[in-house]
Design a protein around this motif. Structure first.
Motif, PDB file in Angstrom:
ATOM      1  N   ASP A 107       2.571   1.742   4.314  1.00  0.00           N
ATOM      2  CA  ASP A 107       3.215   0.841   3.427  1.00  0.00           C
ATOM      3  C   ASP A 107       3.369   1.530   2.183  1.00  0.00           C
ATOM      4  OD1 ASP A 107       3.965  -1.218   5.123  1.00  0.00           O
ATOM      5  OD2 ASP A 107       2.424  -2.504   4.443  1.00  0.00           O
ATOM      6  N   PRO A 128      -2.715  -5.599   3.930  1.00  0.00           N
ATOM      7  CA  PRO A 128      -1.887  -6.122   4.937  1.00  0.00           C
ATOM      8  C   PRO A 128      -2.681  -6.621   6.089  1.00  0.00           C
ATOM      9  CG  PRO A 128      -1.271  -3.776   4.602  1.00  0.00           C
ATOM     10  CD  PRO A 128      -2.228  -4.219   3.404  1.00  0.00           C
ATOM     11  N   ARG A 130      -0.676  -8.146  -4.440  1.00  0.00           N
ATOM     12  CA  ARG A 130      -0.581  -6.807  -3.657  1.00  0.00           C
ATOM     13  C   ARG A 130      -1.631  -5.776  -3.785  1.00  0.00           C
ATOM     14  NH1 ARG A 130       5.063  -6.472  -2.031  1.00  0.00           N
ATOM     15  NH2 ARG A 130       4.916  -4.259  -2.122  1.00  0.00           N
TER      16      ARG A 130
END
Ligand code: UD1
Length: 365
Positions: free
Chosen positions: A40, A237, A259
């Protein structure tokens, strides 16, 4: 001298930044191999751009999987790369599956292996990172230890002759980024609902021991939600995936979910916080270096120096703590105790480059 670095996960990219710079300064040829363990952008690309790391020369694209599949995938994919490059050193970092695979791939081809951040031990045999560290240390030819405690662990395992105390390269990068954040008065990018100019706690959670046990994860989520300060939870995640699977809601009460942050923003977010709650090894140390109290959601730490003076506090079993005890621990003020410099002087990467150069030359004599 040619050095081939094997990296793949976020903390390795942070360590790679000062090492890549020092190797270039020392005139080494440096080949960067990214295993693809983290893919990611939040966990990988932003570290290359943000920390000015040269783009990887080789990308193995291995991705996620069970420990065996992931470790085996990196091992197999590295074989042709190592055979083609034949570096003077294969340099592996920390304790991830990419670390172990890099070390094993190299020894199988009789290539010298150096392990950066060698000698850390949790003595918790259930942690995948503990298997990775111990096995990597015993496979490697050169053990680059960050602390005196790590040197002692290596000596106790009969590895003293291969050990060099170099200090911790995370200090190099953390202090440099801190100085830049302070100079530019960087305002941390926090999850919506957390004000940067009011007291808040910064939290992260990603270890399998915490995320994969539904009861433990629910207890941690309940405790964070009940804390007396807003909690900026920067969610890996893995945490989001497991919370979803277990039906644990994270964003409630005091908790706002955001995030993962690029490194400069993370450092600014720690500096702006009243304290840190985490299960990350790197963040425990960053909180210590930046002078913020840390609460670690684990029974032990590989960085026991942070516990001195009360700068770090362990929470062995989050299910046993009352809400009042959680608040008294996580929202405690910064201790008055002075912090030493157990992690070195911020010049570890230069020492790494020097030791590798000297030993490569000695090996050729
Ligand atoms: C790994 C390391 C851990 C390190 C952490 C830093 C091992 C055994 N663990 O844990 O030591 O502290 O990195 O973050 O090597 N995922 C994504 N996107 C990504 C990467 C992962 O969504 O880019 C998800 C996948 O669902 C994956 C899970 O996160 O299965 C776990 O990823 P993995 O690389 O196996 O371990 P981490 O928990 O990141």
């Amino acid at each position: 001298m040619k050095v081939l670095s094997v990296v793949g996960a976020r903390p390795q990219l942070v360590k790679l930044a000062p090492v890549a710079e020092a190797l270039t300064a020392a005139g080494a040829r440096h080949v960067i191999v990214h295993t693809g363990q983290h893919y990611d952008a939040d966990l990988s690309d932003v570290f290359f751009t943000g920390l000015g790391i040269p783009a990887p020369d080789v990308h193995l694209g291995v991705g996620s999987g069970s420990h065996g599949v992931q470790t085996g995938g990196v091992l197999a994919a590295l074989d042709p790369v190592l055979a083609a490059e034949r570096p003077d050193w294969v340099l592996v970092y920390g304790d991830t599956n990419s670390t172990l695979a890099g070390a094993v791939a190299a020894v199988k081809q009789h290539l010298p292996v150096a392990h950066l951040e060698a000698g850390l031990r949790s003595f918790n045999r259930r942690m995948p990172e503990e298997h990775n560290r111990v096995l990597t240390d015993h496979a490697a030819d050169l053990l680059l230890a960050p602390t005196e405690e790590a040197v002692r662990h290596l000596a106790a395992e009969g590895l003293a002759e291969r050990t060099e105390l170099v200090g911790d390269v995370m200090v190099d990068v953390c202090l440099r980024v801190r100085d830049a954040a302070l100079a530019e008065r960087r305002v941390p990018r926090l999850p919506e609902g957390v004000a940067a100019d009011r007291p808040y706690l910064l939290a992260t959670l990603h270890r399998a021991e915490n995320t994969d046990d539904p009861k433990r994860l629910a207890a941690i989520a309940d405790a964070l939600a009940a804390l007396p300060l807003p909690v900026a939870l920067l969610a890996h995640p893995r945490l989001l995936a497991r919370a979803g699977e277990h039906g644990v809601e994270l964003a409630r009460g005091a908790v706002r979910v955001g995030r993962p942050l690029p490194y400069a923003d993370l450092v600014a977010a720690v500096l702006g916080s009243a304290g840190v709650v985490t299960d990350s090894g790197g963040l425990q140390k960053e909180a210590y270096l930046l002078g913020r109290p840390c609460t670690t959601l684990r029974p032990e730490t590989e960085w026991p120096e942070t516990l001195e003076g009360g700068w770090n506090a362990l929470v062995p079993d989050p299910q046993l703590l009352t809400a009042a005890a959680w608040a008294a621990t996580a929202a405690r003020p910064a201790p008055a105790a002075p912090r030493g410099a157990p992690y070195g002087d911020g010049r570890a990467a230069g020492r790494v480059a020097r030791v590798l150069t000297e030993r490569a030359a000695a090996g050729r004599d």
